[in-house]
Design an enzyme around this catalytic site. Structure first.
Site, PDB file in Angstrom:
ATOM      1  N   SER A 138       4.158  11.992   6.967  1.00  0.00           N
ATOM      2  CA  SER A 138       3.449  12.191   7.957  1.00  0.00           C
ATOM      3  C   SER A 138       4.480  11.872   8.800  1.00  0.00           C
ATOM      4  O   SER A 138       5.124  11.675   9.424  1.00  0.00           O
ATOM      5  CB  SER A 138       2.167  11.220   7.569  1.00  0.00           C
ATOM      6  OG  SER A 138       1.775  10.974   8.760  1.00  0.00           O
ATOM      7  N   TYR A 151       0.397   1.897   8.072  1.00  0.00           N
ATOM      8  CA  TYR A 151       0.898   2.915   7.542  1.00  0.00           C
ATOM      9  C   TYR A 151       2.022   3.952   8.315  1.00  0.00           C
ATOM     10  O   TYR A 151       2.910   4.132   8.028  1.00  0.00           O
ATOM     11  CB  TYR A 151      -0.056   3.333   8.192  1.00  0.00           C
ATOM     12  CG  TYR A 151      -0.546   5.300   7.954  1.00  0.00           C
ATOM     13  CD1 TYR A 151      -0.710   5.302   6.155  1.00  0.00           C
ATOM     14  CD2 TYR A 151      -0.582   6.358   8.817  1.00  0.00           C
ATOM     15  CE1 TYR A 151      -0.191   6.618   5.651  1.00  0.00           C
ATOM     16  CE2 TYR A 151      -0.479   7.953   7.633  1.00  0.00           C
ATOM     17  CZ  TYR A 151      -0.578   7.818   6.373  1.00  0.00           C
ATOM     18  OH  TYR A 151      -0.837   9.168   6.244  1.00  0.00           O
TER      19      TYR A 151
END
Length: 253
Positions: A138, A151
Site C-alpha cells: 500500500s 495500518y
C-alpha cells in the site's frame, strides 16, 4: 517442477473479494490456472464456478493451514507465481489511543500472513527456476498519515519484507514485485476498517469522480506477472489521477 509447456499457475491470497477476486478472474481470462485462497468458504463460491479457478479455504495467519495448502497445490502440479494480497486495516484511531488488538490483527494478517505463505512456497518457487512473488502492499507503507498508525506500521513492515526478499532471492532467480495501491474503492476494505459503518466508508470516496477499482489493480498485477521473467517491476505505485498524493485528493460536488 512445472515445465515451460505447462500453463502458468498462481496462488492468490485474499481472493474472496476486492482486488484478490478481481486478480483471480483477470488471470484466468489470460489462460492461467489460479488457486484462489481465502478464509471464508461462502465468499469463494462465485469463483468456484469460474473455469480455471480452484478455491481453497485457509487462514494465512495459521502456519498449519498454510502447510495443508502447500500439499494440495503440490499434488495439483504446483505454482510459478505467488500473489500475496491478503491484508486489511482496522480502525482509524490516533497512536495515543489505538487499540492494541487492532494493531496486532493488522500486523498478523499483513506481515505474518505474507511471511507464512511466502516461506511455505519459496522451496517450490526456487525449484521452478523462474518463480515470482508479488506482494500487494500500500502507499500507506511509505507515507504515514494521521489515523493510520497501525495500518502504516503493518504496511511499512510488509513493504520492508518485500524489499529484503528481493535481495535474498535474486540468486534463486525469483522475481519479487511490490504493488502499492493508493485510493481503491472496493466493497469491503473501508467498511471493515470503519467497523461496518458503510455511510462513513462512502464519505472516503465522496466527490472523487474516478477512484481506482479492484479491476484496475488486477490489470496492473496481471501485466506485471506476465512480462518476460527477466523484467522485474520492483515497485509499482498505483493511484487515481484525482489522488495526487496521500494527502491531496481532488473532490468535486
Amino acid at each position: 517442477m512445472i515445465t515451460e509447456a505447462a500453463p502458468r499457475r498462481a496462488l492468490v491470497t485474499g481472493a474472496s473479494s476486492g482486488i484478490g477476486a478481481a486478480t483471480a478472474l483477470r488471470l484466468t481470462s489470460e489462460g492461467w490456472q489460479v488457486f484462489a485462497l481465502a478464509r471464508r468458504a461462502e465468499k469463494l463460491e462465485h469463483l468456484a464456478e469460474q473455469e480455471g479457478i480452484i478455491p481453497l479455504v485457509c487462514d494465512v495467519t495459521d502456519p498449519e493451514q498454510v502447510a495443508g495448502v502447500v500439499e494440495t497445490i503440490t499434488a495439483a502440479g504446483g505454482i510459478d507465481t505467488l500473489i500475496n494480497n491478503a491484508g486489511g486495516a482496522l480502525g482509524v484511531d490516533p497512536v495515543g489511543t489505538g487499540k492494541v488488538e487492532d494493531w496486532r490483527w493488522m500486523f498478523e494478517v499483513n506481515v505474518l500472513g505474507t511471511l507464512n505463505v511466502t516461506q511455505a512456497f519459496l522451496p517450490m518457487l526456487r525449484e521452478h527456476g523462474e518463480g515470482t512473488v508479488l506482494n500487494v502492499t500500500s502507499t500507506a507503507g511509505y507515507t504515514p498519515y494521521e489515523g493510520g498508525g497501525g495500518y502504516n506500521a503493518a504496511k511499512y513492515g510488509q513493504h520492508a519484507l518485500t524489499g529484503v526478499l528481493r535481495l535474498e532471492e535474486a540468486e534463486h532467480n525469483i522475481r519479487v514485485i511490490d504493488v502499492l495501491p493508493g485510493m481503491v474503492h472496493t466493497e469491503e476494505f473501508t467498511a471493515k476498517r470503519l467497523r461496518g459503518d458503510t455511510a462513513a466508508a462512502q464519505k472516503v470516496y465522496a466527490g472523487v469522480e474516478k477512484p481506482l477499482v479492484a479491476e484496475d489493480i488486477a490489470e496492473v498485477i496481471t501485466n506485471a506477472v506476465t512480462l518476460p521473467h527477466h523484467v522485474n517491476l520492483d515497485q509499482i505505485v498505483v493511484r487515481p489521477v484525482a489522488q495526487a498524493a496521500q494527502h491531496k485528493v481532488i473532490r468535486k460536488n
